[in-house]
Design an enzyme around this catalytic site. Structure first.
Site, PDB file in Angstrom:
ATOM      1  N   ALA A  87      34.486 -35.220 -25.054  1.00 10.78           N
ATOM      2  CA  ALA A  87      34.004 -34.459 -23.887  1.00 10.78           C
ATOM      3  C   ALA A  87      34.493 -33.017 -23.881  1.00 10.78           C
ATOM      4  O   ALA A  87      34.388 -32.330 -22.869  1.00 10.78           O
ATOM      5  CB  ALA A  87      34.445 -35.168 -22.606  1.00 10.78           C
ATOM      6  N   GLY A 134      34.004 -28.342 -26.622  1.00  9.82           N
ATOM      7  CA  GLY A 134      34.948 -28.389 -27.739  1.00  9.82           C
ATOM      8  C   GLY A 134      34.725 -29.565 -28.660  1.00  9.82           C
ATOM      9  O   GLY A 134      35.135 -29.525 -29.829  1.00  9.82           O
ATOM     10  N   GLU A 137      32.454 -28.176 -31.053  1.00  4.34           N
ATOM     11  CA  GLU A 137      33.190 -27.231 -31.905  1.00  4.34           C
ATOM     12  C   GLU A 137      33.977 -27.983 -32.980  1.00  4.34           C
ATOM     13  O   GLU A 137      34.041 -27.555 -34.136  1.00  4.34           O
ATOM     14  CB  GLU A 137      34.132 -26.381 -31.046  1.00  4.34           C
ATOM     15  N   GLU A 157      29.911 -24.969 -21.343  1.00  5.31           N
ATOM     16  CA  GLU A 157      30.772 -23.839 -20.982  1.00  5.31           C
ATOM     17  C   GLU A 157      30.087 -22.941 -19.955  1.00  5.31           C
ATOM     18  O   GLU A 157      30.732 -22.431 -19.035  1.00  5.31           O
ATOM     19  CB  GLU A 157      31.135 -23.029 -22.238  1.00  5.31           C
ATOM     20  N   ARG A 160      30.380 -24.282 -16.586  1.00  7.42           N
ATOM     21  CA  ARG A 160      31.772 -24.246 -16.106  1.00  7.42           C
ATOM     22  C   ARG A 160      32.277 -22.822 -15.900  1.00  7.42           C
ATOM     23  O   ARG A 160      33.408 -22.623 -15.462  1.00  7.42           O
ATOM     24  CB  ARG A 160      32.706 -24.956 -17.091  1.00  7.42           C
TER      25      ARG A 160
HETATM   26  C1  1HE Z   1      37.598 -35.192 -18.408  1.00  6.23           C
HETATM   27  C2  1HE Z   1      36.708 -34.464 -19.206  1.00  6.23           C
HETATM   28  C3  1HE Z   1      37.087 -33.167 -19.602  1.00  6.23           C
HETATM   29  C4  1HE Z   1      35.826 -36.386 -18.784  1.00  6.23           C
HETATM   30  N1  1HE Z   1      38.284 -32.691 -19.196  1.00  6.23           N
HETATM   31  N2  1HE Z   1      38.766 -34.677 -18.031  1.00  6.23           N
HETATM   32  N3  1HE Z   1      33.528 -30.481 -21.029  1.00  6.23           N
HETATM   33  C5  1HE Z   1      32.651 -30.821 -20.078  1.00  6.23           C
HETATM   34  O1  1HE Z   1      32.261 -30.027 -19.254  1.00  6.23           O
HETATM   35  C6  1HE Z   1      32.225 -32.259 -20.073  1.00  6.23           C
HETATM   36  C7  1HE Z   1      32.798 -32.934 -18.852  1.00  6.23           C
HETATM   37  N4  1HE Z   1      32.617 -34.381 -18.902  1.00  6.23           N
HETATM   38  C8  1HE Z   1      31.426 -34.996 -18.615  1.00  6.23           C
HETATM   39  O2  1HE Z   1      30.415 -34.371 -18.447  1.00  6.23           O
HETATM   40  C9  1HE Z   1      31.449 -36.492 -18.537  1.00  6.23           C
HETATM   41  O3  1HE Z   1      32.793 -36.900 -18.344  1.00  6.23           O
HETATM   42  C10 1HE Z   1      30.915 -37.218 -19.794  1.00  6.23           C
HETATM   43  C11 1HE Z   1      29.413 -37.016 -19.875  1.00  6.23           C
HETATM   44  C12 1HE Z   1      31.563 -36.720 -21.078  1.00  6.23           C
HETATM   45  C13 1HE Z   1      31.221 -38.730 -19.686  1.00  6.23           C
HETATM   46  O4  1HE Z   1      30.733 -39.225 -18.441  1.00  6.23           O
HETATM   47  P1  1HE Z   1      31.248 -40.625 -17.911  1.00  6.23           P
HETATM   48  O5  1HE Z   1      30.482 -40.942 -16.667  1.00  6.23           O
HETATM   49  O6  1HE Z   1      31.211 -41.619 -19.020  1.00  6.23           O
HETATM   50  O7  1HE Z   1      32.811 -40.441 -17.563  1.00  6.23           O
HETATM   51  P2  1HE Z   1      33.480 -39.687 -16.321  1.00  6.23           P
HETATM   52  O8  1HE Z   1      33.595 -40.637 -15.177  1.00  6.23           O
HETATM   53  O9  1HE Z   1      32.819 -38.399 -16.030  1.00  6.23           O
HETATM   54  O10 1HE Z   1      34.911 -39.336 -16.897  1.00  6.23           O
HETATM   55  C14 1HE Z   1      35.896 -40.330 -17.119  1.00  6.23           C
HETATM   56  C15 1HE Z   1      37.240 -39.666 -16.938  1.00  6.23           C
HETATM   57  O11 1HE Z   1      37.403 -38.675 -17.955  1.00  6.23           O
HETATM   58  C16 1HE Z   1      37.365 -38.910 -15.626  1.00  6.23           C
HETATM   59  O12 1HE Z   1      38.726 -38.938 -15.253  1.00  6.23           O
HETATM   60  P3  1HE Z   1      39.264 -39.967 -14.121  1.00  6.23           P
HETATM   61  O13 1HE Z   1      40.722 -39.696 -14.061  1.00  6.23           O
HETATM   62  O14 1HE Z   1      38.496 -39.626 -12.875  1.00  6.23           O
HETATM   63  O15 1HE Z   1      38.918 -41.353 -14.630  1.00  6.23           O
HETATM   64  C17 1HE Z   1      36.999 -37.504 -15.994  1.00  6.23           C
HETATM   65  O16 1HE Z   1      37.555 -36.531 -15.118  1.00  6.23           O
HETATM   66  C18 1HE Z   1      37.628 -37.409 -17.357  1.00  6.23           C
HETATM   67  N5  1HE Z   1      37.021 -36.367 -18.163  1.00  6.23           N
HETATM   68  N6  1HE Z   1      35.614 -35.231 -19.426  1.00  6.23           N
HETATM   69  C19 1HE Z   1      39.075 -33.452 -18.434  1.00  6.23           C
HETATM   70  N7  1HE Z   1      36.333 -32.407 -20.402  1.00  6.23           N
HETATM   71  C20 1HE Z   1      38.270 -24.458 -26.598  1.00  6.23           C
HETATM   72  S1  1HE Z   1      37.169 -24.127 -25.418  1.00  6.23           S
HETATM   73  C21 1HE Z   1      36.157 -25.520 -25.226  1.00  6.23           C
HETATM   74  C22 1HE Z   1      35.444 -25.421 -23.932  1.00  6.23           C
HETATM   75  C23 1HE Z   1      34.850 -26.724 -23.516  1.00  6.23           C
HETATM   76  O17 1HE Z   1      34.987 -27.734 -24.152  1.00  6.23           O
HETATM   77  S2  1HE Z   1      33.992 -26.678 -22.051  1.00  6.23           S
HETATM   78  C24 1HE Z   1      33.289 -28.258 -21.912  1.00  6.23           C
HETATM   79  C25 1HE Z   1      34.156 -29.203 -21.137  1.00  6.23           C
END
Ligand code: 1HE
Length: 283
Positions: A87, A134, A137, A157, A160
């Site tokens: 993710a 990432g 990436e 990104e 966000r």
């Molecule tokens: C996270 C993250 C995360 C999940 N950082 N905690 N990335 C994103 O913007 C993608 C964000 N994530 C999502 O869109 C979804 O989580 C998913 C599509 C990947 C998966 O969905 P799902 O329904 O299977 O899971 P969920 O319920 O959203 O997430 C499960 C847990 O993982 C939940 O935490 P919990 O404590 O509430 O159980 C989420 O908060 C956690 N979680 N993704 C932190 N990314 C070097 S620069 C790079 C810049 C980037 O990568 S920006 C893109 C970031």
């Protein structure tokens, strides 16, 4: 950068259970499941509860794992535990970071992913579910990418309010072109596995549940190649692609002469001429 030898266990990791698990430094990396299958070092992102989001600790462990590559390893296979490959950045850590730390944080990703892309051995990635931010990436720093049907590719990104920081602006346009990456970042467009295949993001497609077998088979095939050829492909080819045609042709000549003069190349050429090597066929 020197790998750290010991780290505390983090609470969101799944305990190691896989046969072939490695001792030594690998046993200390609780956010990765590390195992060896002959010449293949398999690194599995092991934070499924957080969808394998890349925390500071996970990037550090990944970097350590790559730098600690066992001498007999000829290929790295990277996959993600659970239904999603990765993710992306752990967003919960991002919110606390001030500007100077943010630069160093991005540089720590660059160091880890550079170590992967420009290390000693080729890297195969198996992708399922979310391959976003990432996570994309990371996948882009690998040499071969296998996508299961469920895989989808995004750069959230833009949504966000941030920018890629793990080398995506350098690597992703080289796979799919600046225009497609621009579209993904400005509109949030998500590519499914077939679209990603057509756009050049992945080289192999397979059904759900078949990615690991496919990735492992490819890794074993890569391991049968000559190390100097792998070195040339990993280190010379991307540089030649950045050079002018004249410089590229010159670099190619040097690399070709080096590769063909290794004992392994001589042995392989000799085997073919003696009728003992496989012919090129379309299977
Ligand atoms: C996270 C993250 C995360 C999940 N950082 N905690 N990335 C994103 O913007 C993608 C964000 N994530 C999502 O869109 C979804 O989580 C998913 C599509 C990947 C998966 O969905 P799902 O329904 O299977 O899971 P969920 O319920 O959203 O997430 C499960 C847990 O993982 C939940 O935490 P919990 O404590 O509430 O159980 C989420 O908060 C956690 N979680 N993704 C932190 N990314 C070097 S620069 C790079 C810049 C980037 O990568 S920006 C893109 C970031």
């Amino acid at each position: 950068m020197t790998p750290t030898q010991t780290e505390p266990q983090t609470p969101d990791a799944v305990p190691h259970a896989e046969p072939g698990a490695l001792p030594g430094v690998y046993a200390t990396l609780d956010l990765l499941q590390c195992s060896q299958d002959g010449p293949v070092l398999h690194l599995r992102l092991n934070r499924p509860a957080k969808r394998n989001a890349i925390s500071d600790e996970l990037i550090r462990q990944l970097h350590t794992a790559v730098l600690s590559l066992p001498a007999h390893a000829r290929v790295i296979l990277i996959s993600g535990e659970g239904p999603h490959f990765c993710a992306g950045l752990d967003l919960s850590e991002l919110v606390q970071r001030e500007i100077g730390e943010a630069v160093l944080h991005s540089r720590s990703w660059h160091a880890a992913f550079d170590a992967l892309q420009f290390g000693r051995v080729p890297v195969v990635a198996v992708l399922q579910g979310a391959v976003v931010g990432g996570g994309l990436e990371l996948a882009a720093a690998c040499h071969l990418r296998v996508a299961e049907d469920s895989a989808y590719f995004g750069l959230p990104e833009g949504q966000r309010g941030i920018f890629v920081g793990g080398g995506g602006s350098v690597r992703i346009p080289r796979l799919m072109g600046v225009a497609r990456m621009t579209d993904m970042m400005l509109t949030g467009r998500v590519y499914d596995a077939n679209e990603a295949d057509r756009a050049g993001l992945v080289q192999y497609r397979c059904a759900d549940g078949e990615g690991l077998a496919k990735g492992m088979a490819l890794a074993h095939k890569v391991a049968q190649g000559a190390p100097m050829t792998a070195f040339a492909v990993m280190h010379a080819l991307p540089r030649i692609a950045e050079q002018s045609p004249s410089e590229g042709l010159f670099t190619e000549s040097l690399m070709a002469a080096v590769a063909s003069n290794t004992p392994e190349a001589q042995a392989r050429l000799g085997a073919f001429l003696a009728g003992k090597a496989a012919k090129v066929t379309k299977s």
